[in-house]
Each structure stands twice: as C-alpha cells, then as structure tokens.
Design an enzyme around this catalytic site. Structure first.
Site, PDB file in Angstrom:
ATOM      1  CD1 TRP A  34      -0.043  -1.763   2.926  1.00 35.07           C
ATOM      2  CD2 TRP A  34       0.938   0.223   3.220  1.00 35.07           C
ATOM      3  NE1 TRP A  34       0.862  -1.892   3.956  1.00 35.07           N
ATOM      4  CE2 TRP A  34       1.487  -0.681   4.145  1.00 35.07           C
ATOM      5  CE3 TRP A  34       1.411   1.541   3.216  1.00 35.07           C
ATOM      6  CZ2 TRP A  34       2.488  -0.328   5.056  1.00 35.07           C
ATOM      7  CZ3 TRP A  34       2.402   1.892   4.112  1.00 35.07           C
ATOM      8  CH2 TRP A  34       2.931   0.965   5.017  1.00 35.07           C
ATOM      9  CE  LYS A  74      -3.775  -9.049  -2.336  1.00 35.62           C
ATOM     10  NZ  LYS A  74      -4.262  -7.776  -1.875  1.00 35.62           N
ATOM     11  CB  THR A  76       4.155 -11.734   2.560  1.00 34.59           C
ATOM     12  OG1 THR A  76       3.910 -10.986   3.729  1.00 34.59           O
ATOM     13  CG2 THR A  76       2.856 -12.136   1.928  1.00 34.59           C
ATOM     14  CD  GLU A 110      12.262  -5.360  -6.375  1.00 31.90           C
ATOM     15  OE1 GLU A 110      12.835  -4.879  -5.378  1.00 31.90           O
ATOM     16  OE2 GLU A 110      12.830  -5.587  -7.447  1.00 31.90           O
ATOM     17  N   GLY A 143      11.678  -6.218   1.757  1.00 33.26           N
ATOM     18  CA  GLY A 143      11.984  -5.068   2.608  1.00 33.26           C
ATOM     19  C   GLY A 143      13.420  -4.574   2.476  1.00 33.26           C
ATOM     20  CB  CYS A 175      11.088  -0.683   0.013  1.00 28.99           C
ATOM     21  SG  CYS A 175      11.080   0.075  -1.608  1.00 28.99           S
ATOM     22  CD  GLU A 210      11.224  -2.912   5.736  1.00 30.12           C
ATOM     23  OE1 GLU A 210      10.521  -3.924   5.836  1.00 30.12           O
ATOM     24  OE2 GLU A 210      11.322  -2.256   4.685  1.00 30.12           O
ATOM     25  CE  LYS A 217      22.932  -8.512   3.140  1.00 31.55           C
ATOM     26  NZ  LYS A 217      23.795  -8.118   4.243  1.00 31.55           N
TER      27      LYS A 217
HETATM   28  P1  NAD Z   1       2.628  -7.536   2.865  1.00 27.74           P
HETATM   29  O1  NAD Z   1       3.580  -8.614   2.448  1.00 27.74           O
HETATM   30  O2  NAD Z   1       1.853  -7.728   4.096  1.00 27.74           O
HETATM   31  O3  NAD Z   1       1.553  -7.266   1.697  1.00 27.74           O
HETATM   32  C1  NAD Z   1       1.939  -7.033   0.369  1.00 27.74           C
HETATM   33  C2  NAD Z   1       0.878  -7.588  -0.569  1.00 27.74           C
HETATM   34  O4  NAD Z   1       0.841  -9.003  -0.450  1.00 27.74           O
HETATM   35  C3  NAD Z   1      -0.535  -7.099  -0.256  1.00 27.74           C
HETATM   36  O5  NAD Z   1      -1.238  -6.900  -1.455  1.00 27.74           O
HETATM   37  C4  NAD Z   1      -1.123  -8.275   0.513  1.00 27.74           C
HETATM   38  O6  NAD Z   1      -2.536  -8.342   0.451  1.00 27.74           O
HETATM   39  C5  NAD Z   1      -0.478  -9.456  -0.207  1.00 27.74           C
HETATM   40  N1  NAD Z   1      -0.403 -10.697   0.576  1.00 27.74           N
HETATM   41  C6  NAD Z   1      -0.463 -10.853   1.931  1.00 27.74           C
HETATM   42  N2  NAD Z   1      -0.380 -12.158   2.258  1.00 27.74           N
HETATM   43  C7  NAD Z   1      -0.247 -12.843   1.091  1.00 27.74           C
HETATM   44  C8  NAD Z   1      -0.088 -14.219   0.764  1.00 27.74           C
HETATM   45  N3  NAD Z   1      -0.077 -15.168   1.708  1.00 27.74           N
HETATM   46  N4  NAD Z   1       0.036 -14.572  -0.532  1.00 27.74           N
HETATM   47  C9  NAD Z   1       0.035 -13.625  -1.509  1.00 27.74           C
HETATM   48  N5  NAD Z   1      -0.116 -12.306  -1.266  1.00 27.74           N
HETATM   49  C10 NAD Z   1      -0.243 -11.912   0.019  1.00 27.74           C
HETATM   50  O7  NAD Z   1       3.500  -6.229   2.895  1.00 27.74           O
HETATM   51  P2  NAD Z   1       3.122  -4.812   3.532  1.00 27.74           P
HETATM   52  O8  NAD Z   1       3.390  -4.863   4.974  1.00 27.74           O
HETATM   53  O9  NAD Z   1       1.787  -4.409   3.051  1.00 27.74           O
HETATM   54  O10 NAD Z   1       4.203  -3.881   2.795  1.00 27.74           O
HETATM   55  C11 NAD Z   1       5.356  -3.411   3.392  1.00 27.74           C
HETATM   56  C12 NAD Z   1       6.571  -4.194   2.932  1.00 27.74           C
HETATM   57  O11 NAD Z   1       6.758  -4.045   1.526  1.00 27.74           O
HETATM   58  C13 NAD Z   1       7.838  -3.656   3.581  1.00 27.74           C
HETATM   59  O12 NAD Z   1       8.656  -4.716   3.996  1.00 27.74           O
HETATM   60  C14 NAD Z   1       8.511  -2.898   2.441  1.00 27.74           C
HETATM   61  O13 NAD Z   1       9.905  -2.734   2.587  1.00 27.74           O
HETATM   62  C15 NAD Z   1       8.133  -3.732   1.268  1.00 27.74           C
HETATM   63  N6  NAD Z   1       8.273  -2.969   0.028  1.00 27.74           N
HETATM   64  C16 NAD Z   1       9.290  -3.295  -0.824  1.00 27.74           C
HETATM   65  C17 NAD Z   1       9.483  -2.568  -2.000  1.00 27.74           C
HETATM   66  C18 NAD Z   1      10.588  -2.917  -2.958  1.00 27.74           C
HETATM   67  O14 NAD Z   1      10.547  -2.459  -4.097  1.00 27.74           O
HETATM   68  N7  NAD Z   1      11.591  -3.676  -2.549  1.00 27.74           N
HETATM   69  C19 NAD Z   1       8.616  -1.518  -2.302  1.00 27.74           C
HETATM   70  C20 NAD Z   1       7.595  -1.203  -1.397  1.00 27.74           C
HETATM   71  C21 NAD Z   1       7.437  -1.934  -0.234  1.00 27.74           C
END
Ligand code: NAD
Length: 476
Positions: free
Chosen positions: A145, A169, A226, A244, A246, A278, A380, A450
């Site tokens: 989000w 999604k 996740t 992609e 954390g 991130c 993080e 990593k």
């Molecule tokens: P999250 O993993 O909880 O959710 C991300 C997405 O995955 C959501 O759409 C969620 O509904 C879905 N999801 C949840 N459980 C799932 C499952 N079992 N199977 C498939 N999909 C599932 O992450 P969050 O807490 O919403 O987001 C924050 C994280 O995202 C932080 O760790 C951040 O660093 C990372 N992030 C990384 C980047 C990057 O480019 N590396 C960019 C933005 C955010």
C-alpha cells in the site's frame, strides 16, 4: 469501487466488501469487493482470452497505447492524486509526484518498445539459429500500500509492453488509485482483459494468484515473510518469480560531506511517506568529527516538519497508513525506551489532540547513541524513526552498514571518489547512491540482494525479464 476484470466492473461472488479508510481521519471513503477464488479465476480467463491478440501486436504498437495512457494520467493527475492521499495519507504534492511518476514509467517503457531484440547465431556452414524473445503469458502481480501508483507502474508497464497480460492485486488498504489507473488505461486503448485488477485479502486473492495454474510468472512486492511464502508456493507450481522485499538502508555521511545537502537527504530519505518506503534511510551513520553539528541541525529541521492531514497544503508528513502500522511503530519505539537501547531525541510517542484525533499520526523520531543490539538497527521499521550512529573508520562503517539481513539500497555522502569507490564495491545492496537517497528512476534496474529479494524492476532489464527466449535451429 468495483474490481476491474475483462473490461468491466465486478462484485465479489459472496457479496462481501472491504472498507477503505482515510488514515488521516479514520473515515471510510469507499469500499471494494472482497474477492474470492472465483474472481481470480475470472481474471485469469479474461487475461488468457486477451493474450493472443495483444501478444501479436508489434511492440511499438503496444508502446503507443502506453504513451496514450500516460497522457491521460497526466490530464487527470489532480483527481488521481487526491484519491491517493485520501486512501494512503501522503501529502497531496507527494501524491501528485507519484501519479506523475506512474506516467513517467509508462513513457519510459513506451519509448524503449522497439528495443526488444533477438539474436541470429552463427553455427557454422551447415546451420544457423534464431533466438526470439516471446511474452511469457499471463503474469500475476501483487503489491503493498505504500506507493501504489509507482509499484503498479513498475510491474504493469514492462509486462504488458512485452506482450503479456496480467492479473494484478493491489493492497487491501489502498486499492482505489490502482483501480482508477487501470480503467484509465483501458479508456486509452488498452484492450479489455490485458490488465485485470482483483481486490481482496492477501491470504485469499494473493495466494490464489500465486497458485493459479494459468499464471506463469509472479512479481511480488511486500514484506519479507510474505515473500518467503509466495516463493514457496510459486516454486511448487513451477512459476517464474520476482520478489521485491523489505530494506534497512544505511546512509553513511562522511566528514567531508556537504552537511546541508545531507540533512536534506535525511529529511527526504527518512520522512518522505512517513518513513513507509522500502528504500527509506533506516540507519544513519555519521562521521564522528561532524556528528554534533549534524544532529543539532537535523533536530532543528525535524522541529520545523509539519505533520498533518495530507490534504492540508502546509503538511510535510502525513499519517501512517493505518492502525496496524501505527501499533508496530509504537511498539518498536517502546522497546527502545523500555530497554534503554538509545536516547530518544525527538518524538517517541503517537500524536494526539486537535487535528490528530482519529488519524494514525506519529512524529519524526530521532534516536541517538543506539546500543549495538538496538532493535532499530536490526529490524525494518516502516515509520518515521531514525537511529543515528557515530562512525570514524570507513571499514567499520561499511561493516555496520552490511550487518543486516537486508540489501536493498545504501548511500554515501562525500566528495571523495576513493570513498565512493570503496563503498560502492563493498556494500551489499542493489543500488548505491552518492549524495542522494531514495530516488529510483524507471531507467535503471532496481531490486535487492540477500533478504531484500531477487530479480529487478525497471530499466530495459525488467522489459526483458517479462519475456523468455525461443530458439529456431535451421540446418542448411
Ligand atoms: P505484505 O507482504 O503484508 O503485503 C503485500 C501484498 O501481499 C498485499 O497486497 C497483501 O494483500 C499481499 N499478501 C499478503 N499475504 C499474502 C499471501 N499469503 N500470498 C500472496 N499475497 C499476500 O507487505 P506490507 O506490509 O503491506 O508492505 C510493506 C513491505 O513491503 C515492507 O517490507 C517494504 O519494505 C516492502 N516494500 C518493498 C518494495 C521494494 O521495491 N523492494 C517496495 C515497497 C514496499
């Protein structure tokens, strides 16, 4: 708003809805259907039906559709940005930048449409081979989000430009901007079924996308845990996977750095999007010789940072994205305080009182002299909390920067090229900035090492990553 599948709005089969809450006010601003396996299946069928005709088009023709969509997004950027601020919380001017960023991504990919090339391989006098790049098929994309428009652009643009179709999604808490962008893309000429957006819970809709046999590649952005689950599931279904995850980006400020610029870098690097990025600066290492002056000036800037509703033009930093996010930040800072893991110089407690009553606001929080086991250095933290560590030896600073399971980004602030070279070659990260942090243009590959993930978004690399080769052997 409804889901967007095969060119039309769709409800959930079991008629359940999920509220979308404005994190600045706690008010419900809209609701979206809580998707089920049925809608995921319908989306895959729509994507499969659209595939052949879309894949047959010349890449430049697909690029023209992206150019048109970018123009339309620019035309509607104000209303899209307001929607983004309302569902996600970031200040309106940052939301405008993000929506324009989505258009930039479409334009970047549209402009390299014709760069997809195969090979002619000389196999001697009696044979040649042609290696062609083809789209993979139906791809699945799942995002969080924090930056819905940008993350959507990073996945959708290269995938569909390469001739794939997609089931996408968005996060349950911020689905509205993504839904609006997808319908604008169709108004711009994207055939129905090429991009399908299914809303719902991760454990239901997300997992169904990852498991669905009709989906050949999964691109996931989100939390490390996740991501691990997604990798396991996708692997057992023999899918290509891109993750992609954390980050815990270090920023190293050396003694010759331009202090004013570095402080501006911290303000943007840590407090942009209320720290929910991130590639945010999550650990700050400052050379011992300048740390006193640095912290004094940074503290001053922090005191002037205005926290509030993102719709208010004077707001510099909005709320956290929701209650769960606020609770995580409160808990981690409470640990620092209760275990005496550092000195809390500014902030440290959730904001309450006039203007903050029903929202999820947390102030910019600086923590000096964190002990080595401080939780802020190992976890993080997705919020505006920054540990500041003094360093005086470059090798040691690099060792501390690398002492994390993550490896997304890192920055070095100096004018000394030898230091730049040393840091660039020694830090484990997918991107190293010099005198900058956070900025990720679509032109260059981006991703982690990593536990920060595998594969790359952006650049021509991502365009190629949404294809696979097929070889033609010709015997003469
Ligand atoms: P999250 O993993 O909880 O959710 C991300 C997405 O995955 C959501 O759409 C969620 O509904 C879905 N999801 C949840 N459980 C799932 C499952 N079992 N199977 C498939 N999909 C599932 O992450 P969050 O807490 O919403 O987001 C924050 C994280 O995202 C932080 O760790 C951040 O660093 C990372 N992030 C990384 C980047 C990057 O480019 N590396 C960019 C933005 C955010």
């Amino acid at each position: 708003m409804q889901m967007w599948i095969g060119g039309k709005g769709m409800f959930s089969a079991d008629e359940r809805w999920m509220p979308v809450i404005n994190p600045a006010t706690g008010e419900e601003i809209d609701r979206v259907p809580e998707g089920t396996l049925y809608e995921v299946d319908a989306a895959v069928q729509a994507a499969e039906s659209a595939f052949d005709q879309w894949a047959e088009r010349a890449p430049r023709e697909r690029g023209v559709v992206l150019f048109r969509a970018a123009a339309m997004v620019r035309e509607h950027h104000q209303e899209l940005a307001k929607l983004l601020t309302a569902e996600q919380g970031k200040p309106l001017r940052d939301a405008i930048d993000e929506v324009r960023g989505f258009a930039n991504i479409l334009e970047f990919y549209a402009s390299i449409a014709g760069a997809m090339q195969g090979e002619l391989v000389d196999l001697g006098p009696s044979a040649d081979a042609i290696v062609r790049r083809e789209p993979i098929g139906v791809c699945g994309a799942i995002i969080p989000w924090n930056m819905p428009a940008i993350l959507m652009g990073w996945k959708v643009a290269p995938a569909i430009l390469a001739g794939n179709t997609m089931v996408f999604k968005p996060a349950s808490t911020a689905p509205l901007t993504c839904l609006s962008l997808s319908s604008l893309m169709e108004t711009s000429g994207l055939p129905p079924g090429v991009l399908n957006v299914v809303t719902g819970r991760g454990e239901v809709v997300g997992e169904a996308i990852v498991r669905h046999p009709g989906i050949r590649k999964i691109s996931f952005t989100g939390d490390m845990e996740t991501g691990g689950r997604v990798r396991e599931l996708a692997g057992s279904h023999m899918k290509e996977i891109h993750l992609e995850l954390g980050g815990s980006d270090p920023m190293i400020v050396w003694k010759d750095a331009d202090i004013g610029k570095a402080i501006t870098g911290v303000m943007k690097g840590r407090f942009y999007n209320a720290g929910q990025t991130c590639t945010a600066v999550k650990r700050l290492y400052v050379h011992h010789d300048i740390i006193k002056e640095f912290v004094r000036k940074l503290e001053d800037r922090v005191h002037h940072l205005r926290v509030g509703n993102g719709m208010d033009p004077s707001t510099d930093m909005g709320p956290l994205s929701g209650r769960a996010q606020l609770e995580r930040v409160v808990s981690v800072v409470n640990t620092v305080e209760s275990k005496v893991q550092g000195t809390i110089l500014t902030g440290g407690h959730a904001l309450s009182g006039p203007g903050f009553e029903n929202g999820y606001f947390y102030p910019p929080t600086l923590v000096t002299d964190p002990v080595p086991e401080c939780v802020l250095l190992s976890q993080e933290v997705f919020g505006p909390v920054l540990p500041i560590v003094p360093v005086d030896d470059l090798e040691n600073a690099i060792a501390q920067a690398n002492a994390t399971r993550y490896g997304l980004g890192a920055s070095i602030w100096t004018r000394d090229l030898a230091i730049v070279r040393k840091v660039f070659s020694s830090v484990s990260a997918g991107i190293v900035w010099v005198n900058r942090h956070v900025t990720v243009p679509p032109d260059i590959p981006f991703g982690g090492v990593k536990a920060s993930g595998m594969g790359r978004e952006n650049g021509i690399q991502a365009y190629y990553a949404y294809t696979r080769t097929k070889s033609l052997f010709i015997g003469w």
